[in-house]
Write a protein that holds these residues in place. Structure first.
Motif, PDB file in Angstrom:
ATOM      1  N   ASN A  37     -46.688 -45.570  -4.427  1.00  0.00           N
ATOM      2  CA  ASN A  37     -47.595 -44.140  -4.888  1.00  0.00           C
ATOM      3  C   ASN A  37     -47.308 -43.721  -3.920  1.00  0.00           C
ATOM      4  O   ASN A  37     -47.167 -43.875  -3.113  1.00  0.00           O
ATOM      5  N   LEU A  38     -47.219 -42.858  -3.665  1.00  0.00           N
ATOM      6  CA  LEU A  38     -46.884 -41.592  -2.807  1.00  0.00           C
ATOM      7  C   LEU A  38     -48.201 -41.266  -1.775  1.00  0.00           C
ATOM      8  O   LEU A  38     -47.344 -41.226  -0.378  1.00  0.00           O
ATOM      9  N   PHE A  39     -49.573 -42.168  -1.868  1.00  0.00           N
ATOM     10  CA  PHE A  39     -50.144 -42.452  -0.581  1.00  0.00           C
ATOM     11  C   PHE A  39     -49.415 -43.467  -0.205  1.00  0.00           C
ATOM     12  O   PHE A  39     -49.682 -43.271   1.412  1.00  0.00           O
ATOM     13  N   VAL A  40     -48.673 -44.186  -0.793  1.00  0.00           N
ATOM     14  CA  VAL A  40     -48.272 -45.661   0.248  1.00  0.00           C
ATOM     15  C   VAL A  40     -47.298 -45.061   1.257  1.00  0.00           C
ATOM     16  O   VAL A  40     -46.863 -45.146   2.671  1.00  0.00           O
ATOM     17  N   ALA A  41     -46.025 -44.479   0.540  1.00  0.00           N
ATOM     18  CA  ALA A  41     -45.323 -43.544   0.867  1.00  0.00           C
ATOM     19  C   ALA A  41     -45.831 -42.822   1.766  1.00  0.00           C
ATOM     20  O   ALA A  41     -44.813 -42.793   2.944  1.00  0.00           O
ATOM     21  N   THR A  42     -46.236 -42.105   2.220  1.00  0.00           N
ATOM     22  CA  THR A  42     -46.834 -40.913   2.866  1.00  0.00           C
ATOM     23  C   THR A  42     -47.389 -41.669   4.119  1.00  0.00           C
ATOM     24  O   THR A  42     -47.691 -41.236   5.177  1.00  0.00           O
ATOM     25  N   PHE A  43     -48.108 -42.303   4.076  1.00  0.00           N
ATOM     26  CA  PHE A  43     -49.053 -43.590   5.254  1.00  0.00           C
ATOM     27  C   PHE A  43     -48.017 -44.033   6.052  1.00  0.00           C
ATOM     28  O   PHE A  43     -48.632 -44.141   6.754  1.00  0.00           O
ATOM     29  N   LEU A  44     -46.904 -45.025   5.337  1.00  0.00           N
ATOM     30  CA  LEU A  44     -45.962 -45.827   6.212  1.00  0.00           C
ATOM     31  C   LEU A  44     -45.007 -45.317   6.646  1.00  0.00           C
ATOM     32  O   LEU A  44     -44.964 -44.239   6.517  1.00  0.00           O
ATOM     33  N   GLY A  45     -45.504 -44.546   8.130  1.00  0.00           N
ATOM     34  CA  GLY A  45     -43.838 -44.530   8.715  1.00  0.00           C
ATOM     35  C   GLY A  45     -43.678 -43.191   9.548  1.00  0.00           C
ATOM     36  O   GLY A  45     -44.798 -42.074   9.061  1.00  0.00           O
ATOM     37  N   GLU A 104     -39.390 -27.728   3.494  1.00  0.00           N
ATOM     38  CA  GLU A 104     -38.687 -28.441   4.302  1.00  0.00           C
ATOM     39  C   GLU A 104     -38.675 -29.388   4.776  1.00  0.00           C
ATOM     40  O   GLU A 104     -39.690 -30.762   4.246  1.00  0.00           O
ATOM     41  N   PHE A 105     -37.648 -30.211   6.051  1.00  0.00           N
ATOM     42  CA  PHE A 105     -37.721 -31.755   5.607  1.00  0.00           C
ATOM     43  C   PHE A 105     -37.092 -31.651   7.466  1.00  0.00           C
ATOM     44  O   PHE A 105     -36.509 -31.131   7.889  1.00  0.00           O
ATOM     45  N   ARG A 106     -37.361 -33.513   6.897  1.00  0.00           N
ATOM     46  CA  ARG A 106     -37.391 -33.525   9.194  1.00  0.00           C
ATOM     47  C   ARG A 106     -36.134 -35.132   8.660  1.00  0.00           C
ATOM     48  O   ARG A 106     -36.051 -35.436   7.247  1.00  0.00           O
ATOM     49  N   ARG A 149     -36.479 -40.656   2.911  1.00  0.00           N
ATOM     50  CA  ARG A 149     -37.338 -40.989   4.356  1.00  0.00           C
ATOM     51  C   ARG A 149     -36.546 -39.732   5.197  1.00  0.00           C
ATOM     52  O   ARG A 149     -35.372 -39.822   4.669  1.00  0.00           O
ATOM     53  N   PRO A 150     -36.607 -39.863   7.262  1.00  0.00           N
ATOM     54  CA  PRO A 150     -35.754 -39.239   7.782  1.00  0.00           C
ATOM     55  C   PRO A 150     -34.483 -39.480   7.811  1.00  0.00           C
ATOM     56  O   PRO A 150     -33.796 -39.286   8.344  1.00  0.00           O
ATOM     57  N   GLU A 151     -35.014 -40.995   8.163  1.00  0.00           N
ATOM     58  CA  GLU A 151     -32.762 -42.099   8.176  1.00  0.00           C
ATOM     59  C   GLU A 151     -32.677 -42.047   6.989  1.00  0.00           C
ATOM     60  O   GLU A 151     -31.194 -42.447   7.428  1.00  0.00           O
ATOM     61  N   SER A 152     -32.750 -41.677   5.929  1.00  0.00           N
ATOM     62  CA  SER A 152     -31.747 -41.729   4.740  1.00  0.00           C
ATOM     63  C   SER A 152     -30.938 -40.454   3.839  1.00  0.00           C
ATOM     64  O   SER A 152     -30.412 -40.309   3.109  1.00  0.00           O
ATOM     65  N   PHE A 153     -30.450 -40.256   5.642  1.00  0.00           N
ATOM     66  CA  PHE A 153     -29.977 -39.010   5.168  1.00  0.00           C
ATOM     67  C   PHE A 153     -28.289 -39.178   6.200  1.00  0.00           C
ATOM     68  O   PHE A 153     -28.025 -39.521   6.932  1.00  0.00           O
ATOM     69  N   ASN A 154     -26.985 -38.854   5.187  1.00  0.00           N
ATOM     70  CA  ASN A 154     -25.976 -38.619   6.005  1.00  0.00           C
ATOM     71  C   ASN A 154     -25.456 -37.474   6.684  1.00  0.00           C
ATOM     72  O   ASN A 154     -25.747 -36.763   5.423  1.00  0.00           O
ATOM     73  N   VAL A 155     -25.312 -36.690   7.835  1.00  0.00           N
ATOM     74  CA  VAL A 155     -24.883 -36.051   8.177  1.00  0.00           C
ATOM     75  C   VAL A 155     -23.762 -35.724   8.562  1.00  0.00           C
ATOM     76  O   VAL A 155     -23.184 -37.017  10.249  1.00  0.00           O
ATOM     77  N   THR A 156     -22.930 -34.725   8.172  1.00  0.00           N
ATOM     78  CA  THR A 156     -21.754 -33.862   8.936  1.00  0.00           C
ATOM     79  C   THR A 156     -21.614 -33.092   9.442  1.00  0.00           C
ATOM     80  O   THR A 156     -21.995 -31.398   9.393  1.00  0.00           O
ATOM     81  N   LEU A 157     -20.708 -32.847  10.330  1.00  0.00           N
ATOM     82  CA  LEU A 157     -20.738 -31.183  10.437  1.00  0.00           C
ATOM     83  C   LEU A 157     -19.392 -30.630   9.903  1.00  0.00           C
ATOM     84  O   LEU A 157     -19.935 -29.410   9.696  1.00  0.00           O
ATOM     85  N   PRO A 165     -41.169 -40.077  11.685  1.00  0.00           N
ATOM     86  CA  PRO A 165     -42.036 -39.189  11.449  1.00  0.00           C
ATOM     87  C   PRO A 165     -42.232 -39.238   9.708  1.00  0.00           C
ATOM     88  O   PRO A 165     -41.451 -40.453   8.884  1.00  0.00           O
ATOM     89  N   GLN A 166     -43.507 -39.056   9.136  1.00  0.00           N
ATOM     90  CA  GLN A 166     -43.883 -39.657   7.558  1.00  0.00           C
ATOM     91  C   GLN A 166     -42.143 -38.760   6.305  1.00  0.00           C
ATOM     92  O   GLN A 166     -41.920 -37.912   7.152  1.00  0.00           O
ATOM     93  N   ILE A 167     -42.164 -39.813   5.528  1.00  0.00           N
ATOM     94  CA  ILE A 167     -41.357 -39.103   4.286  1.00  0.00           C
ATOM     95  C   ILE A 167     -41.524 -38.527   4.080  1.00  0.00           C
ATOM     96  O   ILE A 167     -42.462 -37.247   4.211  1.00  0.00           O
ATOM     97  N   ASN A 168     -40.408 -38.227   3.994  1.00  0.00           N
ATOM     98  CA  ASN A 168     -40.272 -35.773   3.168  1.00  0.00           C
ATOM     99  C   ASN A 168     -40.808 -35.978   1.554  1.00  0.00           C
ATOM    100  O   ASN A 168     -39.647 -36.957   0.876  1.00  0.00           O
ATOM    101  N   VAL A 169     -41.234 -35.124   1.489  1.00  0.00           N
ATOM    102  CA  VAL A 169     -42.476 -34.814   0.014  1.00  0.00           C
ATOM    103  C   VAL A 169     -41.768 -33.704   0.045  1.00  0.00           C
ATOM    104  O   VAL A 169     -41.590 -32.685   0.277  1.00  0.00           O
TER     105      VAL A 169
END
Ligand SMILES: Nc1ncnc2c1ncn2[C@@H]1O[C@H](COP(=O)(O)OP(=O)(O)OP(=O)(O)O)[C@@H](O)[C@H]1O
Ligand SMILES: [Mg+2]
Length: 352
Positions: free
Chosen positions: A226-234, A313-315, A273-281, A236-240
């Motif tokens: 659930n959303l509580f567990v998702a935000t409690f673990l990790g 807002e995302f991180r 999660r903040p680590e779950s994006f692929n970023v390119t220029l 920076p926090q998961i982006n909601v």
């Protein structure tokens, strides 16, 4: 020793500190009991220890029901946050104390105390008083004292919270090593999610007296219930974010994040999660989303970048060698199976 908690409830008047908890801890496991302040962690531990009487429900150690058994007859070792060592006694006398108390002959008690001291690597310090020890050493004395009776269950309530960051990490590794060496079923209470994830076989997350999820750390991190567990673990926090689903496509503020999602059209809470994006220029794919960094923070190993999609807002985290500063445009896609959708009730609907 397996621990089984059945329909456990603790009420203070109308307030339920623990609400119908069910949990089975396998023999020899270390379980991290995790949750924010006031969620009922200590209350649960105290009921397991017999120091607090349940309002309803039952507790089993192996096949034996212990719900109404006195604390001293439960075969448990207890360690609290403030080590509660006897300040006027040497380390040796502190560790021997539970045995002397039980009328074990002094020579035998001393032998067993030295055996324990060896395990927690305190042999050289046996003649010292607690105040001549570091916090981590005092905590190890407390653990040795808890283990000297050869309990079948070890209960630890925030045992590291008085230690500084470095010592905390060292001491938790030490606790894990000792626990695996003795193979003792252990419950480790903490509100530190990283601490719980790094040493536990399984984690039980609680909120407001209710058990939210019980799972091995990696699975819980990747598949929060659930959303509580998702935000409690990790951190920076998961982006909601506010997610809209149309024809199997997930949108955030008009930007399509993922297609092929078999959920009914409608509004959801999204999580990524903040680590779950692929970023390119430069645009890497036709459907890559263009964004701009509003804040950039260098943490050493990685850059933490903030950006907005509409009002959301995302991180995100990228490797620290990426050339992105405030205002730099970049393109992003999301990694496969990394977007969580939560229903209006907060329960996880799926991962896409
Ligand atoms: N004797 C009591 N009477 C009334 N309420 C109590 C009593 N003891 C505890 N509570 C309440 O029960 C809830 C759970 O308390 P508990 O000590 O188990 O929390 P916790 O998860 O250990 O928190 P922390 O991380 O701050 O130690 C809290 O809201 C607390 O105020
Ligand atoms: Mg507590």
């Amino acid at each position: 020793m397996e621990i089984r908690i059945e329909n456990l409830t603790k009420a203070y008047g109308d307030f339920k500190a623990i609400d119908n908890m069910n949990l089975t801890i396998a023999d020899g496991d270390l379980v991290g009991l995790l949750g924010p302040s006031g969620c009922g962690k200590s209350t649960t531990l105290f009921m397991l220890a017999g120091l607090n009487k349940p309002t309803a429900g039952r507790i089993f150690f192996g096949e034996h029901e212990v719900t109404d058994i006195a604390p001293e007859d439960r075969g448990i070792g207890l360690v609290f946050q403030n080590y509660a060592l006897y300040p006027h006694m040497t380390v040796e006398d502190n560790i021997m104390f539970p045995l002397i108390n039980r009328k074990v002959p002094k020579n035998e008690a001393r032998d067993r105390a030295y055996e324990m001291a060896k395990m927690v690597q305190l042999e050289g310090l046996m003649k010292r008083k607690p105040k001549a020890l570091s916090g981590g050493q005092q905590q190890r004395v407390a653990i040795a004292r808890a283990l000297v009776k050869k309990p079948e269950v070890l209960l630890l309530d925030e045992p590291l919270s008085n230690l500084d960051a470095k010592l905390r990490v060292e001491t938790r590794e030490e606790i894990r090593r000792i626990q695996q060496e003795v193979k003792i079923t252990t419950i480790f209470v903490t509100h530190d999610q990283e601490e719980a994830m790094s040493i536990s076989d399984k984690i039980a997350v609680m909120e407001k007296g209710v058990l939210q999820q019980y799972e091995v750390p990696q699975k819980m991190y990747l598949n929060p219930g659930n959303l509580f567990v998702a935000t409690f673990l990790g951190t920076p926090q998961i982006n909601v974010f506010d997610a809209e689903v149309h024809d199997g496509k997930i949108y955030c503020a008009g930007n399509m994040l993922r297609s092929g999602c078999m959920v009914p059209d409608g509004s959801y809470k999204g999580g990524i999660r903040p680590e779950s994006f692929n970023v390119t220029l430069l645009p890497s794919a036709p459907d890559a989303i263009r964004a701009e960094a509003s804040h950039v923070r260098m943490t050493g190993r990685e850059l933490q970048i903030r950006f907005n999609l509409g009002a959301n807002e995302f991180r995100l985290l990228v490797h620290s060698d990426m050339q992105i500063g405030v205002g730099t445009p970049f393109y992003l896609t999301t990694r496969e199976k990394q977007i969580l959708l939560f229903g209006q009730d907060g329960k996880t609907v799926g991962k896409f």
